[in-house]
Design a protein around this motif. Structure first.
Motif, PDB file in Angstrom:
ATOM      1  N   VAL A   1      46.624  20.490  11.504  1.00 41.63           N
ATOM      2  CA  VAL A   1      47.836  21.296  11.550  1.00 41.63           C
ATOM      3  C   VAL A   1      49.060  20.382  11.615  1.00 41.63           C
ATOM      4  O   VAL A   1      49.046  19.382  12.328  1.00 41.63           O
ATOM      5  N   GLY A   2      50.075  20.725  10.864  1.00 40.76           N
ATOM      6  CA  GLY A   2      51.344  20.011  10.937  1.00 40.76           C
ATOM      7  C   GLY A   2      52.424  20.940  11.465  1.00 40.76           C
ATOM      8  O   GLY A   2      52.616  22.029  10.936  1.00 40.76           O
ATOM      9  N   VAL A   3      53.088  20.515  12.521  1.00 43.00           N
ATOM     10  CA  VAL A   3      54.138  21.340  13.130  1.00 43.00           C
ATOM     11  C   VAL A   3      55.474  20.685  12.858  1.00 43.00           C
ATOM     12  O   VAL A   3      55.572  19.467  12.789  1.00 43.00           O
ATOM     13  N   SER A   4      56.487  21.509  12.758  1.00 40.77           N
ATOM     14  CA  SER A   4      57.799  20.923  12.549  1.00 40.77           C
ATOM     15  C   SER A   4      58.877  21.705  13.251  1.00 40.77           C
ATOM     16  O   SER A   4      58.828  22.918  13.302  1.00 40.77           O
ATOM     17  N   GLY A   5      59.842  21.016  13.783  1.00 38.97           N
ATOM     18  CA  GLY A   5      60.933  21.745  14.425  1.00 38.97           C
ATOM     19  C   GLY A   5      62.188  20.930  14.616  1.00 38.97           C
ATOM     20  O   GLY A   5      62.693  20.820  15.723  1.00 38.97           O
ATOM     21  N   PRO A   6      62.744  20.353  13.525  1.00 39.11           N
ATOM     22  CA  PRO A   6      63.992  19.612  13.717  1.00 39.11           C
ATOM     23  C   PRO A   6      65.093  20.492  14.302  1.00 39.11           C
ATOM     24  O   PRO A   6      65.910  20.014  15.103  1.00 39.11           O
ATOM     25  N   GLY A   7      65.110  21.765  13.934  1.00 40.60           N
ATOM     26  CA  GLY A   7      66.146  22.673  14.433  1.00 40.60           C
ATOM     27  C   GLY A   7      66.101  22.806  15.943  1.00 40.60           C
ATOM     28  O   GLY A   7      67.136  22.843  16.617  1.00 40.60           O
ATOM     29  N   VAL A   8      64.896  22.877  16.486  1.00 41.74           N
ATOM     30  CA  VAL A   8      64.732  23.038  17.928  1.00 41.74           C
ATOM     31  C   VAL A   8      65.235  21.791  18.660  1.00 41.74           C
ATOM     32  O   VAL A   8      65.949  21.872  19.658  1.00 41.74           O
ATOM     33  N   VAL A   9      64.871  20.622  18.127  1.00 41.42           N
ATOM     34  CA  VAL A   9      65.326  19.370  18.752  1.00 41.42           C
ATOM     35  C   VAL A   9      66.847  19.242  18.618  1.00 41.42           C
ATOM     36  O   VAL A   9      67.536  18.854  19.565  1.00 41.42           O
ATOM     37  N   LEU A  10      67.345  19.594  17.429  1.00 44.23           N
ATOM     38  CA  LEU A  10      68.790  19.518  17.198  1.00 44.23           C
ATOM     39  C   LEU A  10      69.550  20.328  18.242  1.00 44.23           C
ATOM     40  O   LEU A  10      70.507  19.868  18.853  1.00 44.23           O
ATOM     41  N   ARG A  11      69.096  21.575  18.460  1.00 42.13           N
ATOM     42  CA  ARG A  11      69.783  22.446  19.411  1.00 42.13           C
ATOM     43  C   ARG A  11      69.738  21.855  20.821  1.00 42.13           C
ATOM     44  O   ARG A  11      70.736  21.863  21.540  1.00 42.13           O
ATOM     45  N   ALA A  12      68.582  21.299  21.186  1.00 46.35           N
ATOM     46  CA  ALA A  12      68.450  20.712  22.526  1.00 46.35           C
ATOM     47  C   ALA A  12      69.387  19.513  22.676  1.00 46.35           C
ATOM     48  O   ALA A  12      70.019  19.335  23.723  1.00 46.35           O
ATOM     49  N   VAL A  13      69.495  18.710  21.621  1.00 49.10           N
ATOM     50  CA  VAL A  13      70.359  17.520  21.691  1.00 49.10           C
ATOM     51  C   VAL A  13      71.832  17.919  21.709  1.00 49.10           C
ATOM     52  O   VAL A  13      72.641  17.342  22.439  1.00 49.10           O
TER      53      VAL A  13
ATOM     54  N   ALA B   1      59.830  17.331  10.335  1.00 44.67           N
ATOM     55  CA  ALA B   1      59.970  17.317   8.889  1.00 44.67           C
ATOM     56  C   ALA B   1      61.051  18.317   8.513  1.00 44.67           C
ATOM     57  O   ALA B   1      60.936  19.493   8.827  1.00 44.67           O
ATOM     58  N   PRO B   2      62.108  17.850   7.882  1.00 46.56           N
ATOM     59  CA  PRO B   2      63.222  18.753   7.583  1.00 46.56           C
ATOM     60  C   PRO B   2      62.905  19.693   6.428  1.00 46.56           C
ATOM     61  O   PRO B   2      61.913  19.515   5.722  1.00 46.56           O
TER      62      PRO B   2
ATOM     63  N   ASP C   1      68.037  22.608   9.802  1.00 47.51           N
ATOM     64  CA  ASP C   1      66.658  22.134   9.861  1.00 47.51           C
ATOM     65  C   ASP C   1      66.604  20.689   9.368  1.00 47.51           C
ATOM     66  O   ASP C   1      65.809  20.345   8.515  1.00 47.51           O
ATOM     67  N   SER C   2      67.478  19.859   9.945  1.00 44.88           N
ATOM     68  CA  SER C   2      67.720  18.540   9.381  1.00 44.88           C
ATOM     69  C   SER C   2      67.522  17.433  10.415  1.00 44.88           C
ATOM     70  O   SER C   2      68.016  17.533  11.537  1.00 44.88           O
ATOM     71  N   VAL C   3      66.799  16.387  10.039  1.00 48.74           N
ATOM     72  CA  VAL C   3      66.647  15.222  10.917  1.00 48.74           C
ATOM     73  C   VAL C   3      67.962  14.435  10.960  1.00 48.74           C
ATOM     74  O   VAL C   3      68.377  13.942  12.014  1.00 48.74           O
TER      75      VAL C   3
END
Lengths: 455, 93
Positions: free
Chosen positions: A219-231, A280-281, A287-289
């Motif tokens: 399984v591949g998970v992705s969540g740049p948006g979630v990290v972005l919001r937290a940062v 992964a964006p 949804d961007s690194v």
């Protein structure tokens, strides 16, 4: 029974999915083809088709079932197979194309959008079958829609196979030409690796390694948006606190992947392999690194400080992921494809991000030079030299590196290529104008570095 | 009570009369048992969380979600239903 979940946690989960683009990027079923060897190419192709269809027939349905049950979008269901060069009984150009078509047809039949494994592992040298396979890649990618290909040309233990590097430059160029009517999309389905992992769920580099079980679910998970919001919520904290936040967020995202992977493995009665937590964006806004790096305090991704920011992000993601699951995949970290990331595209257009900076960033990112469009008249040797540079980074640092460049036919610096969907669009980037021909033409193998002597 | 059969229903939207009635009616008609309910209203925004046991529910999860979405559209709120395991797994070791 007591209710033990805090309302804030419930709302956080829902917000991550609905507003911050948290998703399960892919469920990839790995299928061994090693029992598909046969005396004729036609017979091998038939066996490959039957095997893929019989093993993966429920994959898409189960993916959709889990998506409903947990309310988490599962974007892709995909298949990876044993590197086709290792399946016995195929040794001609025609045979390999028959198998590529069988893979494409099987993928369409079960409803997956990509199937990886038209691959060869030639880091220390190529067999005649592997040479024929590599030669068949451009045609296979042009003729099929879903088939993805990868070739491993270097490793820390073996060094860099410079003959294969030189050859892959030509393969990329040919793939670009054969799909010139579609912005050279063939190259977007082809990855050249150093230290390739055998259990990678992410296309185009996915294949089912020889050390893997008969069938497996990754399984591949992705969540740049979630990290972005937290940062973004922490504009003024120091790096220790920032890293801690990224780590905690990565933990939560990985747990989601582990749950989905284990559920899928149970429902399909197939062993569970790994969760690959990668940022992964996608081309979608937010949804961007690159935007995460900018939220660290950089005016544009690509400016001075970007490599340090990416190093911290990549490491924090791995740390959070490794606590959340005991089977975290080898590519976990941040992907930095240009065409698939709105922030990266903007940085290239604004002149903030060059190919040289991207190369430096690949020393600390998850994989490598990914989805980069370059001028269509780039010499074959320059493409090979780009591959050699990237392989050297992987070889010396004991990490996976990869190259997925697109010499877009008929286009030049400043033009755009457009693939649509998850592959996105990319500005054609400027390369160094000086040649590398004599260097690439030497051939042979760059010896394994001293780091190889670890036993 | 099989804990695998518990779902979390969340309701988010602008507060107005009839939201609880609308949501709980759907659940009651489906014979889904509400184990816990909590709501907060921040200014005019309402957030309601229900823990629901589906052991005796006469609809399957798909159909229930469909009905909840329909009532949500009618009264102008967003309703989400997810298995409890998602929340547990994500936040707990």
């Amino acid at each position: 029974m007591p209710i033990t979940i805090h309302p804030n946690e419930i709302l956080e989960t829902i917000r991550m999915v609905q507003a911050e683009n948290l998703d399960i990027r892919t469920i990839t079923m790995g299928i061994s083809l090693r029992n598909c060897a046969a005396e004729s190419g036609k017979r091998v192709a038939d066996k490959v088709y039957e095997r893929i269809v019989s093993k993966a027939e429920r994959l898409v349905a189960v993916g959709e079932e889990i998506q409903q049950q947990f309310g988490v979008p599962i974007i892709n269901k995909r298949i990876s197979v044993t590197p086709v060069s290792l399946v016995g009984g195929i040794n001609t150009h025609k045979d390999f194309l028959l198998v590529a078509r069988a893979m494409d047809k099987a993928a369409a039949e079960v409803g997956v959008n990509f199937i990886g494994g038209f691959s060869a592992l030639v880091h220390k040298g190529a067999t005649p079958e592997e040479e024929v396979l590599m030669r068949s890649i451009p045609e296979a990618l042009a003729e099929t829609e879903r088939v993805c290909s990868s070739v491993n040309i270097a490793s820390t233990k073996a060094g860099i196979n410079m003959d294969a590097v030189a050859f892959m430059g030509k393969v990329i160029k040919d793939a670009a030409y054969m799909t010139r009517d579609r912005d050279s999309i063939g190259c977007a389905k082809l990855v050249v690796f150093c230290n390739v992992p055998e259990d990678n769920p992410f296309m185009a580099g996915a294949f089912h390694g020889v050390g893997e079980p008969d069938v497996v679910i990754n399984v591949g998970v992705s969540g740049p948006g979630v990290v972005l919001r937290a940062v973004e919520k922490l504009p003024n904290v120091d790096f220790g606190t920032l890293a801690e936040t990224v780590k905690k967020t990565a933990f939560k995202i990985t747990r989601m992947g582990e749950l989905v992977g284990r559920t899928a493995s149970e429902k399909l009665n197939v062993p569970f392999g790994i969760v690959d937590l990668s940022l992964a964006p996608t081309p979608a806004p937010g949804d961007s690194v690159a935007q995460i790096l900018e939220a660290f305090g950089l005016e544009r991704c690509g400016t001075h400080g970007t490599t340090a920011a990416l190093a911290m992000l990549n490491d924090a993601v791995k740390k959070g992921g490794s606590m959340a699951s005991s089977y975290v995949g080898g590519l976990s970290g941040a992907f930095i494809p240009v065409s698939e990331d709105a922030g990266m595209i903007r940085s290239v257009e604004d002149g903030a991000l060059s190919i040289d900076k991207l190369e430096a960033m690949t020393c600390v990112c998850s994989v490598g030079l990914d989805m980069i469009a370059v001028p269509g008249d780039t010499p074959v040797e320059t493409l090979s030299a780009i591959i050699a540079d990237e392989a050297a980074i992987g070889m010396i640092n004991g990490k996976t590196t990869a190259v997925r460049v697109i010499p877009a036919w008929g286009k030049t610096t400043g033009d755009h290529v457009n693939f649509g969907g998850l592959l996105g669009s990319a500005p054609v980037m400027k390369l160094n104008q000086y040649g590398s021909t004599a260097f690439v033409k030497r051939g042979g193998r760059i010896p394994a570095p001293i780091q190889a002597l670890t036993n | 009570m099989g804990k695998d059969n518990r779902i979390i229903v969340t309701v988010v939207g602008t507060d107005r009369t009839g939201i609880i009635a609308g949501v709980t009616t759907v659940l009651a008609e489906a014979n889904a048992n509400i184990l816990d309910i909590s709501q907060t209203v921040l200014q005019e925004f309402l957030t309601m969380i229900l823990v629901v046991d589906l052991d005796n529910c006469n609809l399957d999860f798909e159909e229930l979600k469909q009905k909840l979405t329909e009532v949500g559209d009618r009264i102008g709120v967003q309703i989400t239903a997810q298995h409890e395991s998602v929340f547990k797994y994500m936040h707990r070791i």
